[in-house]
Design an enzyme around this catalytic site. Sequence first.
Site, PDB file in Angstrom:
ATOM      1  N   HIS A  49      43.315  47.956  20.549  1.00 23.59           N
ATOM      2  CA  HIS A  49      43.372  47.521  19.206  1.00 23.59           C
ATOM      3  C   HIS A  49      42.151  48.488  18.496  1.00 23.59           C
ATOM      4  O   HIS A  49      41.456  49.076  18.664  1.00 23.59           O
ATOM      5  CB  HIS A  49      42.855  45.883  18.993  1.00 23.59           C
ATOM      6  CG  HIS A  49      41.590  45.689  19.432  1.00 23.59           C
ATOM      7  ND1 HIS A  49      41.468  45.208  20.740  1.00 23.59           N
ATOM      8  CD2 HIS A  49      40.362  45.827  18.878  1.00 23.59           C
ATOM      9  CE1 HIS A  49      39.997  44.972  20.908  1.00 23.59           C
ATOM     10  NE2 HIS A  49      39.434  45.542  19.681  1.00 23.59           N
TER      11      HIS A  49
HETATM   12  P1  TYD Z   1      39.117  41.326  22.549  1.00 24.17           P
HETATM   13  O1  TYD Z   1      38.245  41.935  21.454  1.00 24.17           O
HETATM   14  O2  TYD Z   1      40.720  41.295  22.658  1.00 24.17           O
HETATM   15  O3  TYD Z   1      38.618  41.856  24.169  1.00 24.17           O
HETATM   16  P2  TYD Z   1      38.775  43.276  24.557  1.00 24.17           P
HETATM   17  O4  TYD Z   1      38.718  44.566  23.138  1.00 24.17           O
HETATM   18  O5  TYD Z   1      37.556  43.598  25.344  1.00 24.17           O
HETATM   19  O6  TYD Z   1      39.856  43.550  25.322  1.00 24.17           O
HETATM   20  O7  TYD Z   1      38.500  39.884  22.926  1.00 24.17           O
HETATM   21  C1  TYD Z   1      39.249  39.193  23.893  1.00 24.17           C
HETATM   22  C2  TYD Z   1      39.358  37.610  23.372  1.00 24.17           C
HETATM   23  O8  TYD Z   1      37.958  37.270  23.076  1.00 24.17           O
HETATM   24  C3  TYD Z   1      40.240  37.320  22.275  1.00 24.17           C
HETATM   25  O9  TYD Z   1      40.997  36.288  22.382  1.00 24.17           O
HETATM   26  C4  TYD Z   1      39.167  37.059  21.142  1.00 24.17           C
HETATM   27  C5  TYD Z   1      38.275  36.614  21.962  1.00 24.17           C
HETATM   28  N1  TYD Z   1      36.524  37.045  21.478  1.00 24.17           N
HETATM   29  C6  TYD Z   1      35.724  36.347  20.735  1.00 24.17           C
HETATM   30  O10 TYD Z   1      36.318  34.764  20.524  1.00 24.17           O
HETATM   31  N2  TYD Z   1      34.787  36.464  20.169  1.00 24.17           N
HETATM   32  C7  TYD Z   1      34.069  37.748  20.220  1.00 24.17           C
HETATM   33  O11 TYD Z   1      33.195  38.073  19.716  1.00 24.17           O
HETATM   34  C8  TYD Z   1      35.308  38.749  20.855  1.00 24.17           C
HETATM   35  C9  TYD Z   1      34.797  40.177  20.988  1.00 24.17           C
HETATM   36  C10 TYD Z   1      36.294  38.376  21.361  1.00 24.17           C
END
Ligand code: TYD
Length: 135
Positions: A49
């Site tokens: 993303h």
């Molecule tokens: P995501 O940012 O998609 O993880 P990565 O980039 O490491 O693959 O986040 C994973 C899940 O966690 C998503 O459902 C959003 C949640 N999340 C939060 O609730 N708070 C946060 O600060 C972050 C970074 C993610």
Amino acid sequence: MTNHLIKLKDISDERGSLITIENLKEIPFEVRRVYYLYNLTADKARGFHAHKKLKQLFICVHGSCKVLLDDGISKKEYHLTNPNQAVLCDSLVWREMFDFSNDCVFLVLADQFFDEEDYIRDYAQFLEFQKGEIS
Ligand code: TYD
């Protein structure tokens, strides 16, 4: 793509090593949020993303992993193997994290509170944002 790797200063002596990160000094933003990833495995990549506004700093504080940054024009891959390496991920940069060692702890410093609305999770839409077709 410009180099987003920052070499953090190690303060080491016979007792061990210390690295410090201060707002607007080692990094060009003020930190509002800190989170870390762990229990990671080599076969499960993360990221995929970009963010509309959020700026982040990635540090592999333990173990190793790879980070791919893509600004829509070019891509750059970083192999993080030392806690003194930090990758600056600006807004509107697509990121993928992969090849995590089992002991990897991946620390993220961010300049905004969590906001799902700030995410761009579709690559085609990310390219449209990059071209200024969406804002
Ligand atoms: P995501 O940012 O998609 O993880 P990565 O980039 O490491 O693959 O986040 C994973 C899940 O966690 C998503 O459902 C959003 C949640 N999340 C939060 O609730 N708070 C946060 O600060 C972050 C970074 C993610």
